[in-house]
Design a protein around this motif. Structure first.
Motif, PDB file in Angstrom:
ATOM      1  N   ASN A   1      41.984 -24.339 -29.846  1.00 19.25           N
ATOM      2  CA  ASN A   1      42.168 -24.830 -29.564  1.00 19.25           C
ATOM      3  C   ASN A   1      44.379 -24.439 -29.665  1.00 19.25           C
ATOM      4  O   ASN A   1      45.036 -25.278 -29.816  1.00 19.25           O
ATOM      5  CB  ASN A   1      42.616 -25.983 -30.262  1.00 19.25           C
ATOM      6  CG  ASN A   1      43.272 -27.097 -28.619  1.00 19.25           C
ATOM      7  OD1 ASN A   1      43.427 -26.576 -27.389  1.00 19.25           O
ATOM      8  ND2 ASN A   1      43.574 -28.131 -29.092  1.00 19.25           N
TER       9      ASN A   1
ATOM     10  N   THR B   1      46.659 -22.817 -27.791  1.00 14.45           N
ATOM     11  CA  THR B   1      47.353 -22.528 -26.541  1.00 14.45           C
ATOM     12  C   THR B   1      48.581 -22.538 -26.234  1.00 14.45           C
ATOM     13  O   THR B   1      49.965 -22.063 -25.086  1.00 14.45           O
ATOM     14  CB  THR B   1      46.854 -23.853 -25.925  1.00 14.45           C
ATOM     15  OG1 THR B   1      47.151 -24.888 -26.078  1.00 14.45           O
ATOM     16  CG2 THR B   1      45.618 -23.632 -25.487  1.00 14.45           C
TER      17      THR B   1
ATOM     18  N   LYS C   1      43.928 -21.115 -19.897  1.00 14.52           N
ATOM     19  CA  LYS C   1      44.240 -21.923 -21.147  1.00 14.52           C
ATOM     20  C   LYS C   1      44.921 -20.992 -22.413  1.00 14.52           C
ATOM     21  O   LYS C   1      45.648 -21.939 -22.799  1.00 14.52           O
ATOM     22  CB  LYS C   1      42.730 -22.045 -21.750  1.00 14.52           C
ATOM     23  CG  LYS C   1      42.397 -22.966 -22.926  1.00 14.52           C
ATOM     24  CD  LYS C   1      40.942 -23.190 -23.724  1.00 14.52           C
ATOM     25  CE  LYS C   1      41.614 -24.739 -24.730  1.00 14.52           C
ATOM     26  NZ  LYS C   1      40.250 -25.085 -25.270  1.00 14.52           N
TER      27      LYS C   1
END
Length: 831
Positions: free
Chosen positions: A270, A272, A296
């Motif tokens: 995660n 990002t 993403k």
């Protein structure tokens, strides 16, 4: 790697060969699963290709078949092939470039395999001529190292710029160092000094980091390498490093398949919020753009790409290709079968495919082969062909020294070309391309030209590539307002190890850390830094001083002991009080001049002493106020002469007292004749004149002048009377000290003389105070800064003047005014 060129004669006197060899993906990008199936079925390279005869033959090698897992990528090398054919067709129809000379071509598929590429290259050089026993034997006999010339359209390794190792090499693709430098320019433009790097573990990635980025004003927070054989674990390790690092900008210098794995690992973590900088190997990858994981973790990517250019007529040429018009073109036949799932009727049809019905056309086909909107490597192929053609044109015609200027004559014929001559002409080639750009080689290289790209999100959430600038050589042209950042806003991401030092401070590197990690130290007094991130503070000129923020030098304010400041007012008040008291004493003595107290103490010298003391008090006022030329000269002279006059009076008074008591002894009556009123006045005048002469000489030779004292730090600079001659001032003080010490000695000798009112005692006390004040004055004066040194001198003048005034005249005034009964001759004469 990608090559253009070999010029060679094999069996026909009129046939020469220029070979164009395509990039080997195995060397550049490190494909693991390169398959040989698509190439092995052709037997030898000469069995499959595109051929056309001509006076001079250009040979080309392209990696058409490489990896079955990405079959659509084969369409792009196919576009390169027909870009070469298109360029040759343009040249053959040109009336100005190589008129009368037809260029042919022999194009083979290298299959991205070095062994297959070598076999194809040997086939190009030998021309498959039966008279050449074999290509290997022919090359060994001819010495291929001396005769081959290579022009690459995609080889970007910096190592190929080395003329010692690769003397016959040229390329229309810029070295990777230049794209690394372009990325560094971007980083510097946006103040990204703390950048992480993920690179391919080969020359492509490591050389770019080592030679292009390190030492260029950008610090690397980390360098992670990706190996093809261990890409998953390497990408995982790199993703963890990115997650842990404080660097918000990440440079990725590797192949797009490696980037895909990296993005997958970052998505799992995660991560990002990173701003990615892309090398040309993946900045234009349509596969990455279409991946959801890219949207993403990698929106806002800034990338460098090979310069795109427009080729007029090329799209029409591509879409009008048809196997029926090129019956011997096996590459086009294979593409046709895969695209339309039918076999052209020009040869025996494939057993598994139906025969095409001649209605198939490329006019409505959309793939990498027919897409001419972004001609990047394709344009490099086009330029390579034109470079070879211009070199040949220069070789075939040159000015005849026997003919008038402007007349040309043919220097060589196609069958007379030597590789050495071609190399020389190719090195000097310089022409304007059909697109209006100037083209020339600089050694093996050309001027670096790149497009600057930005991955931007569309309203439907997809990613698109937007052109935001370009790089021409070392010039960066950028439209910052068009950039869409990874932050999703117009705010430029920040990636620094330490925040830039504000104006008024300087950078101080931390021991053992990169230069981009530093502390901000405030500038010292008198130093400034007027821009952000200053490595050092600059000292202000002597007449300027730093402001409170240490950001600018402001003119120093002149400071001096003035009448309107507290210290000046106080000293002025004390001096005026001294003058007033002295005047009062003078009036008292004048009023009671006939009394025994006044007459017994040598009234004439007392009045002269009071006058000199008044001058001492008044001369202190000359030291206060704005120093001027006249005041600087007058103040020291007035001070020196006034005090010499005072001390001379005391010394003469002491001598008179001693003489008076000595004259009372038998046989000493004549002693007083030498100390009568005239002699007393003469002595005072003599002592004073000596000081006057010292002052005249001093002030004539090297007088004090008003001058700012820039040596003392601070915004305020003292304007003082600078003494160029310390000797003159020392003589003035020394003479006063000599008289003072002499008076003290004489008064000390007379202190016990019998008398009801012995003035020698009063003189002794006064001279003790006088000497103590001026002995303490010297160190205090030297150590006092600026105007306080002047205040010390004024204080010494006032203190010594008050000492003389009160010690000499206070007891007398007390008796005259408060004890008049003691102011009688009888009392004074009593023992």
């Amino acid at each position: 790697m990608s090559w253009l060129v070999t010029l060679w004669t094999c069996y026909a006197p009129s046939l020469h060969l220029v070979g164009l060899v395509g990039r080997q993906l195995g060397l550049r990008v490190g494909f693991q699963g390169v398959q040989t199936l698509n190439c092995s079925r052709w037997g030898t390279p000469s069995d499959k290709g595109v051929f056309e005869d001509g006076d001079v033959i250009l040979g080309g090698l392209f990696s058409l078949h490489s990896e079955v897992s990405v079959p659509h990528l084969q369409n792009l090398p196919l576009q390169y092939i027909y870009a070469m054919v298109f360029a040759l067709d343009e040249i053959n129809h040109s009336s100005t470039l190589l008129p009368g000379v037809k260029l042919g071509y022999r194009i083979h598929d290298s299959c991205a395999l070095p062994a297959w590429a070598l076999q194809a290259a040997l086939s190009l050089v030998s021309g498959d001529n039966p008279s050449c026993n074999s290509a290997a034997e022919y090359l060994e006999a001819a010495g291929i190292g001396d005769v081959q010339i290579f022009v690459s359209y995609t080889a970007s390794c910096p190592c190929l710029s080395d003329r010692q190792q690769y003397p016959n090499f040229f390329r229309t693709m810029a070295s990777d160092i230049y794209q690394a430098q372009a990325i560094v320019q971007l980083a510097i433009r946006f103040n990204w000094t703390w950048v992480g790097a993920v690179v391919a573990n080969n020359d492509y990635g490591l050389t770019a980091v080592k030679e292009g980025i390190q030492g260029a004003g950008v610090c690397l927070a980390f360098v992670e390498t990706l190996q093809r054989e261990t890409i998953v674990s390497d990408a995982r390790r790199a993703a963890l490093t990115i997650q842990a690092s404080t660097a918000k900008v990440i440079l990725v210098f590797t192949w797009y398949t490696d980037v895909m794995q990296l993005f997958l690992q970052l998505a799992k973590l995660n991560v990002t919020d990173r701003q990615f900088l892309a090398s040309e190997a993946w900045s234009t990858s349509s596969d990455l753009l279409q991946e959801p994981v890219s949207r993403k973790v990698a929106s806002g990517v800034l990338g460098v790409a090979i310069r795109s250019s427009f080729l007029p007529g090329f799209e029409s040429y591509i879409r009008n290709l048809n196997p029926s018009l090129r019956p011997d073109d096996k590459f086009l036949k294979e593409f046709w079968e895969k695209q339309f799932l039918c076999s052209p009727g020009i040869t025996t049809s494939s057993a598994s495919l139906p025969v095409c019905n001649d209605s198939e056309t490329l006019a409505r086909v959309h793939n990498l082969f027919t897409d001419t909107s972004q001609l990047r490597v394709t344009y490099n192929v086009y330029l390579a062909v034109y470079a070879a053609a211009h070199a040949l044109h220069s070789l075939f015609s040159c000015p005849d020294i026997n003919n008038p200027p402007g007349n040309n004559t043919t220097c060589l014929l196609p069958n007379q070309i030597s590789p050495t001559e071609l190399f020389q002409h190719l090195s000097k080639v310089k022409f304007i391309t059909p697109q209006g750009e100037l083209f020339y080689f600089q050694g093996a290289d050309i001027t670096a030209k790149y497009d600057l790209l930005n991955w931007q999100k569309t309203p439907d959430g997809q990613l698109k590539i937007a052109l935001i600038g370009r790089v021409d050589g070392f010039d960066l042209h950028l439209n910052e307002s068009a950039i869409q950042w990874s932050t999703g806003s117009n705010q430029v991401p920040v990636s620094v190890c330490s925040e830039s030092c504000p104006p008024g401070t300087r950078m101080a590197t931390r021991k053992g850390e990169p230069i981009c990690c530093f502390d901000c130290i405030p500038c010292a007094d008198g130093e400034i830094s007027n821009k952000t991130g200053s490595p050092q503070c600059d000292r202000c000129p002597s007449e300027f001083w730093s402001n409170s923020e240490r950001t600018a030098c402001i003119i120093r304010q002149l400071d001096y002991l003035s009448f309107d400041e507290t210290l000046g007012i106080t000293l002025t008040a004390v001096a005026v009080s001294g003058v007033t008291v002295t005047t009062a004493v003078f009036v008292v003595f004048l009023y009671y001049r006939q009394t025994p107290m006044v007459r017994a103490n040598n009234s004439e010298l007392s009045f002269l002493l009071l006058f000199s003391l008044k001058l001492c008090f008044l001369c202190s006022l000359v030291f206060i106020g704005h120093p001027a030329v006249w005041s600087c000269r007058f103040q020291q002279a007035a001070f020196g002469i006034s005090f010499v006059l005072s001390v001379s009076c005391l010394q003469v008074k002491t001598i008179v007292v001693l003489a008076a008591f000595r004259s009372a002894r038998p046989g000493a009556e004549a002693l007083m004749k030498w100390f009568g009123p005239a002699q007393q006045r003469g002595s005072v005048c003599l002592f004073t004149c000596i000081q006057v002469i010292i002052c005249i000489i001093w002030l004539s030779v090297s007088p004090p002048v008003p001058q700012p004292d820039f040596e003392i730090p601070g915004l305020k600079v003292t304007l003082k009377c600078a003494m160029d001659s310390v000797v003159g001032f020392s003589l003035v003080l020394g003479y006063i000290g000599l008289l003072g010490c002499t008076s003290l000695l004489l008064a000390f000798l007379a202190r016990k003389l019998p008398d009801n009112f012995n003035e020698a005692k009063l003189i002794t006390f006064s001279m003790l105070i006088f000497c103590a004040v001026w002995v303490a004055f010297v160190p205090a004066y030297v150590s006092s800064p600026g105007k306080y040194a002047v205040a010390v001198e004024i204080f010494a003048i006032l203190a010594s003047s008050y000492g003389l005034l009160f010690c000499i005249f206070a007891p007398k005034c007390f008796i005259i005014l408060l004890r008049p009964e003691k102011n009688t001759k009888k009392h004074l004469m009593a023992r």
